[in-house]
Design an enzyme around this catalytic site. Structure first.
Site, PDB file in Angstrom:
ATOM      1  N   ASP A  46      39.496  34.920   2.175  1.00  6.88           N
ATOM      2  CA  ASP A  46      39.981  35.927   1.224  1.00  6.88           C
ATOM      3  C   ASP A  46      40.213  37.259   1.935  1.00  6.88           C
ATOM      4  O   ASP A  46      39.742  38.303   1.496  1.00  6.88           O
ATOM      5  CB  ASP A  46      38.986  36.098   0.074  1.00  6.88           C
ATOM      6  CG  ASP A  46      39.612  36.818  -1.126  1.00  6.88           C
ATOM      7  OD1 ASP A  46      40.859  36.889  -1.185  1.00  6.88           O
ATOM      8  OD2 ASP A  46      38.852  37.299  -1.986  1.00  6.88           O
TER       9      ASP A  46
ATOM     10  N   GLN B  98      33.618  38.756  -8.453  1.00  7.14           N
ATOM     11  CA  GLN B  98      32.262  38.214  -8.388  1.00  7.14           C
ATOM     12  C   GLN B  98      31.223  39.119  -9.044  1.00  7.14           C
ATOM     13  O   GLN B  98      30.162  38.656  -9.437  1.00  7.14           O
ATOM     14  CB  GLN B  98      31.868  37.998  -6.928  1.00  7.14           C
ATOM     15  CG  GLN B  98      32.695  36.927  -6.233  1.00  7.14           C
ATOM     16  CD  GLN B  98      32.232  36.731  -4.810  1.00  7.14           C
ATOM     17  OE1 GLN B  98      31.058  36.843  -4.509  1.00  7.14           O
ATOM     18  NE2 GLN B  98      33.153  36.442  -3.929  1.00  7.14           N
TER      19      GLN B  98
ATOM     20  N   VAL C  50      29.696  46.618  -7.982  1.00  6.27           N
ATOM     21  CA  VAL C  50      28.968  47.222  -6.864  1.00  6.27           C
ATOM     22  C   VAL C  50      28.532  48.638  -7.263  1.00  6.27           C
ATOM     23  O   VAL C  50      29.339  49.435  -7.746  1.00  6.27           O
ATOM     24  CB  VAL C  50      29.836  47.285  -5.588  1.00  6.27           C
ATOM     25  CG1 VAL C  50      29.046  47.899  -4.435  1.00  6.27           C
ATOM     26  CG2 VAL C  50      30.310  45.886  -5.208  1.00  6.27           C
TER      27      VAL C  50
ATOM     28  N   LEU D  69      30.663  51.764  -7.811  1.00  6.59           N
ATOM     29  CA  LEU D  69      31.606  51.994  -6.706  1.00  6.59           C
ATOM     30  C   LEU D  69      32.869  51.172  -6.879  1.00  6.59           C
ATOM     31  O   LEU D  69      33.941  51.559  -6.431  1.00  6.59           O
ATOM     32  CB  LEU D  69      30.944  51.625  -5.371  1.00  6.59           C
ATOM     33  CG  LEU D  69      29.749  52.487  -4.933  1.00  6.59           C
ATOM     34  CD1 LEU D  69      29.088  51.886  -3.704  1.00  6.59           C
ATOM     35  CD2 LEU D  69      30.191  53.910  -4.646  1.00  6.59           C
TER      36      LEU D  69
END
Length: 415
Positions: A237, A123, A126, A118
């Site tokens: 963020d 980090q 997904v 996705l």
């Protein structure tokens, strides 16, 4: 029947006899029924014994393999911060967060097939997945096994386990027994706010009322994080790509990897500067002290994105014009706001409403943090703007209905 061999002889007894067939040896002895049974039973026993031995070896192999897998999972669990998570969650064993087995998530994502991706972020990646009960989820897989990133993953689990708000993405569970940790979220079918603003769909244009509602909902979520959660939380963020949209285009604030909980009497966090250029509070960038007003600045940039339809950083422009926040503040000072506003905002929004929202964004982007409003004040103002906008829409519809009714010709019937 005997066959000569060099220096010897080899004899074979006929069928129904056994022995070496030699006169100076056992000779050939006739097989009796009892002897035949003995031979058959001996053969069967030997076969069964061998089969049992194989089964024991296979069982031992499976047991050792299972034990080894368990040890590897325990190793990954510890390395991926399971013990840290255990310590930080209030209820002990991961609190209310569901622990998914690795096999279930592998099957759900078709073994992390690239066609299921996705999105990719700093980090991790997904993936879209489907659980055994048919529920669609988003599975976040860490990119690298580094201590700093693992802390962010664990921090996200701890933060989201404390939050229950309709405009904050829901964490369904996690898996720490794999080589890299996995987080499982509710699935957001309409992507991010960034995509909605900067990759517009002509079939579904983003209206002024929709923009105002999105801004109001984001502000409400941040106000909740700052003031209504069990402990104050700074997101750190906020940006349009971290705002997700569900099937009804309701916003969900996501990505709490860099977020931090603070004590009620704590005014700031002193940390290494983290965030995204274009959304980063200049005061935080200079002092490394993150306050609740730093989130306010980032939110101000998101409002300006909604107003202008432009990106926070424009790489094709000069250094002075690259920042959207700087260009917006310049337009506000020079009173030429119409030059930077999105054409749809100019067309659909009442100028009084647009100007009020623009002035609120200007206050959020103040270079001095103390002069910025709090997220609670921002949320309250946007809510009042939205209520006012809805009231005006209702009045306008009523006036139009009355006008249509009055415009109908009267037909006089004569009897």
């Amino acid at each position: 029947m005997c066959i000569n061999t060099p220096g010897s002889v080899t004899c074979v007894c006929p069928r129904g006899f056994y022995g070496d067939g030699r006169k100076d040896g056992k000779g050939c002895i006739k097989v009796t029924k009892s002897k035949s049974k003995t031979i058959i039973l001996t053969g069967i026993g030997s076969a069964l014994g061998f089969l049992l031995f194989l089964l024991m070896c296979f069982g031992l192999y499976k047991m050792l393999k299972k034990r080894r897998e368990k040890m590897i999972k325990e190793k990954f669990f510890k390395r991926n911060g399971g013990l840290l998570l255990h310590q930080q969650t209030n209820e002990g064993a991961l609190g209310k967060t569901k622990v998914f087995p690795s096999q279930e998530l592998e099957v759900a994502t078709d073994y992390f097939n690239e066609s299921r991706i996705l999105g990719r972020g700093g980090q991790g990646t997904v993936y879209k997945g489907m659980l055994s009960d048919g529920k669609i989820v988003a599975v976040k897989k860490a990119k690298l096994v580094e201590e700093s990133q693992l802390e962010q993953f664990i921090n996200e689990v701890v933060i989201l386990s404390q939050i229950n708000h309709r405009n904050v993405v829901k964490l369904l569970g996690c898996c720490l027994e794999t080589e890299v940790p996995l987080l499982v979220y509710e699935f957001m079918p309409n992507g991010t706010l960034f995509e909605l603003i900067h990759n517009p769909n002509n079939e579904f244009p983003i209206t002024w009322s929709m923009r105002l509602k999105i801004a109001t909902d984001i502000a409400g979520a941040l106000a909740y994080l700052h003031y209504a959660s069990s402990v104050p939380i700074y997101h750190r963020d906020i940006k349009s790509s971290n705002i997700l949209l569900d099937e009804k285009y309701v916003v969900k604030v996501s990505d709490f990897g860099t977020s931090r909980s603070v004590n009620a009497d704590q005014t700031h966090l002193t940390t290494l500067v983290k965030g995204t250029f274009g959304y980063l509070d200049p005061e935080y960038f200079q002092s490394s002290q993150f306050t609740e007003k730093s989130d306010v600045y980032s939110f101000g940039v998101v409002i300006v994105e909604l107003l202008t339809g432009q990106r926070a950083i424009s790489m094709g422009k000069t250094d002075d014009d690259r920042s959207l926040a700087t260009r917006f503040l310049t337009c506000m000072e020079e009173k030429c706001l119409d030059k930077i506003l999105d054409p749809q905002v100019l067309e659909q929004g009442r100028m009084e409403e647009v100007l009020l929202v623009a002035r609120l964004a200007q206050r959020c982007l103040n270079l001095k943090g103390k002069r910025r409003p709090t997220m609670k004040e921002v949320s309250t103002e946007l809510e009042s703007f939205r209520i006012s906008q809805m009231s005006c829409s209702i009045v306008k519809e009523e006036v139009e209905d009355e006008t249509v009714f009055e415009a109908k010709p009267y037909i006089i019937f004569r009897y």
